[in-house]
Design an enzyme around this catalytic site. Structure first.
Site, mmCIF file in Angstrom:
data_model
loop_
_atom_site.group_PDB
_atom_site.id
_atom_site.type_symbol
_atom_site.label_atom_id
_atom_site.label_comp_id
_atom_site.label_asym_id
_atom_site.label_seq_id
_atom_site.Cartn_x
_atom_site.Cartn_y
_atom_site.Cartn_z
ATOM 1 N N ASP A 13 0.880 -6.015 -8.265
ATOM 2 C CA ASP A 13 1.133 -4.847 -7.411
ATOM 3 C C ASP A 13 1.908 -3.747 -8.136
ATOM 4 O O ASP A 13 2.696 -3.027 -7.534
ATOM 5 C CB ASP A 13 1.908 -5.249 -6.134
ATOM 6 C CG ASP A 13 1.223 -6.373 -5.393
ATOM 7 O OD1 ASP A 13 -0.001 -6.282 -5.218
ATOM 8 O OD2 ASP A 13 1.900 -7.337 -5.014
ATOM 9 N N LYS A 16 -1.981 -0.761 -10.637
ATOM 10 C CA LYS A 16 -3.027 -0.698 -11.659
ATOM 11 C C LYS A 16 -4.093 0.326 -11.331
ATOM 12 O O LYS A 16 -4.656 0.950 -12.215
ATOM 13 C CB LYS A 16 -3.699 -2.072 -11.825
ATOM 14 C CG LYS A 16 -2.832 -3.055 -12.579
ATOM 15 C CD LYS A 16 -3.490 -4.387 -12.709
ATOM 16 C CE LYS A 16 -3.268 -5.312 -11.607
ATOM 17 N NZ LYS A 16 -2.194 -6.051 -11.246
ATOM 18 N N GLY A 40 -5.606 -6.877 -4.844
ATOM 19 C CA GLY A 40 -5.828 -5.745 -3.963
ATOM 20 C C GLY A 40 -5.271 -4.529 -4.640
ATOM 21 O O GLY A 40 -4.119 -4.533 -5.051
ATOM 22 N N HIS A 41 -6.096 -3.542 -4.872
ATOM 23 C CA HIS A 41 -5.500 -2.297 -5.326
ATOM 24 C C HIS A 41 -6.131 -1.101 -4.642
ATOM 25 O O HIS A 41 -7.273 -1.123 -4.229
ATOM 26 C CB HIS A 41 -5.445 -2.166 -6.853
ATOM 27 C CG HIS A 41 -6.723 -2.427 -7.547
ATOM 28 N ND1 HIS A 41 -6.836 -3.367 -8.534
ATOM 29 C CD2 HIS A 41 -7.919 -1.877 -7.404
ATOM 30 C CE1 HIS A 41 -8.070 -3.372 -8.949
ATOM 31 N NE2 HIS A 41 -8.740 -2.487 -8.299
ATOM 32 N N GLN A 223 -3.470 -9.555 -10.219
ATOM 33 C CA GLN A 223 -2.126 -10.149 -10.178
ATOM 34 C C GLN A 223 -1.270 -9.633 -11.345
ATOM 35 O O GLN A 223 -1.374 -8.478 -11.683
ATOM 36 C CB GLN A 223 -2.185 -11.682 -10.166
ATOM 37 C CG GLN A 223 -2.807 -12.265 -8.905
ATOM 38 C CD GLN A 223 -4.314 -12.247 -8.925
ATOM 39 O OE1 GLN A 223 -4.932 -12.659 -9.884
ATOM 40 N NE2 GLN A 223 -4.916 -11.764 -7.869
#
Ligand code: IMP
Length: 427
Positions: A13, A16, A40-41, A223
């Site tokens: 988190d 990225k 998740g981004h 991650q």
């Protein structure tokens, strides 16, 4: 400079999406090499905001080929819904390529993830519940199901049978759950075959060919370094290798092909899930970082644990990844503090330690040793050059760079696409 790895230098988190965004049109291929829809981004394109979980961010750049490598675990239901969600918004998803060797997350993996966590009780990892760990466990146990198995019903049935043989015993006898029927799983998986067939290929061959032709290939880690199953805070980690070496095994390219490894580093620290976190804050500073930084998970919606910057971790990330650059994100979140503590070492049972302890107990006992750096109050979101930053913000970045062991080549000063200061080009 064709092959770049972009990865999280802390616990994930780090932002990225912003870095991939910055590389934007100059990248020919964006490759996910590990993890699955636990990631998740958020990527902002124009006035549109996209939350991606499984798909490589390159799916949003028209000239780019997005690739899901062999090291990724794919939940086909999630993949297809993410694709259709993008298509509904007018994004062309036809260039996507998926490795036939990537492993599939099936409903029984997700079930196993949830029941195992429940069974662990207070010792639980705090997983995302997406079936990631059980899928990688099956891969290593050699009872996994791969994407290519979707196209051979007989092989698929045999493999699902082999996988469920043991799992059903565990589910019924240990977890008191109903056994899962082989036919039901096979039927569900076969239902995805036609929709996925056109995307599947030998991505290793394709990527090596692309590198031979001097194409720009970006390997995108999910991650972060401290969540790596080998180099992270085991057992409070994910089940794959986000570190730079994972790009080689998870995409099928040799280490000699990688030119640059960029670590995304948040100007403070966050973590989701359980496990040690020496600089974690439980006071109003922590709350302030969480609120200003919008520290809530894109995937799970869980509040992130927040703390000050930890240079011991950043240095460790430089070491285990061979980082060539840092992208420092969210510097703007620190605006307004009179002085900012930075962890420069740990105190462990009365000893001062400057490298990440390899011993788990030591790390759990680590107390941060802080150095105070002067803060700034000016709004920095409009800064375009490093010299536009207030002197104290410049000094903060320089101090972090010095402590962390690699140059800071870009700085995020706001959530917007253009709110970035680029110091050195990544290409
Ligand atoms: P899993 O990957 O779902 O097995 O979860 C293992 C650990 O990694 C948990 O602490 C999760 O919160 C954490 N984790 C997994 N994916 C991410 C991510 O993308 N960002 C931050 N933490 C993550």
């Amino acid at each position: 400079m064709p092959a770049l790895v972009l990865l999280g230098a802390q616990w994930g988190d780090e932002g990225k999406g912003k870095a991939t965004d910055l590389l934007g049109g100059s990248v020919d291929y964006v490759v996910r090499y590990q993890g699955g829809n636990n990631a998740g981004h958020t990527v902002v394109v124009g006035d549109q905001k996209y939350a991606l979980h499984l798909l490589p961010s390159g799916i949003l750049s028209p000239g780019c080929v997005p690739v899901i490598g062999n090291g990724v675990v794919v939940d086909p239901a999630v993949l297809l819904s993410e694709l259709s969600g993008l298509e509904e918004r007018g994004v062309d998803t036809s260039k996507l390529l998926i490795s036939g060797n990537a492993h599939l997350i099936t409903p029984y993996h997700t079930t196993m993830d949830k029941v195992t966590e429940r069974f662990l009780g207070k010792r639980r990892i705090g997983t995302t519940g997406r079936g990631i760990g059980p899928t990688y466990a099956d891969k290593i146990n050699r009872v996994g199901i791969r994407v290519q198995d979707l196209f051979d019903e007989s092989i698929l049935t045999q493999k699902v049978e082999a996988a469920l043989d043991q799992k059903n015993q565990i589910l019924a006898k240990l977890y008191n759950r109903r056994a899962i029927a082989v036919e039901q799983v096979v039927e569900e998986l076969l239902g995805y075959a036609d929709a996925l067939r056109g995307y599947v290929c030998d991505t290793t061959l394709l990527l090596n060919d692309a590198l031979d032709q001097d194409k720009v290939v970006l390997f995108e880690g999910g991650q972060g370094t401290l969540l790596d199953v080998d180099h992270g805070t085991y057992p409070f980690v994910t089940s794959s290798n986000p570190t730079a070496g994972g790009a080689c095994t998870g995409a099928g390219v040799g280490p000699t092909r990688i030119d640059r490894v960029i670590g995304i580093l948040k100007a403070y620290t966050t973590r989701v899930g359980a496990g040690p976190f020496p600089t974690e804050l439980f006071d109003e500073d922590g709350e302030k970082l969480r609120t200003i930084g919008g520290e809530r998970g894109v995937t799970t919606g869980r509040d992130r644990r927040c703390g000050w910057f930890d240079a011991v971790i950043a240095r460790y990330a430089t070491r285990v990844n061979g980082l060539t650059d840092f992208f420092l994100t969210k510097l703007d979140v620190l605006t307004g503090w009179e002085s900012i503590p930075v962890c420069v070492a740990y105190e462990i049972d009365g000893r001062r330690v400057t490298e990440l302890p390899y011993n788990q107990t030591d790390f759990h006992h680590a107390k941060p040793v802080y150095e105070m750096l002067p803060g700034w109050s000016e709004d920095i979101s409009g800064a375009k050059e490093f010299s536009d930053l207030p002197k104290n913000a410049q000094a903060y970045v320089k101090a972090l760079e010095e402590m962390s062991g690699a140059p800071v080549s870009a700085i995020g000063v706001g959530p917007g696409r253009d709110e970035t200061i680029q110091i050195n080009s990544f290409l």
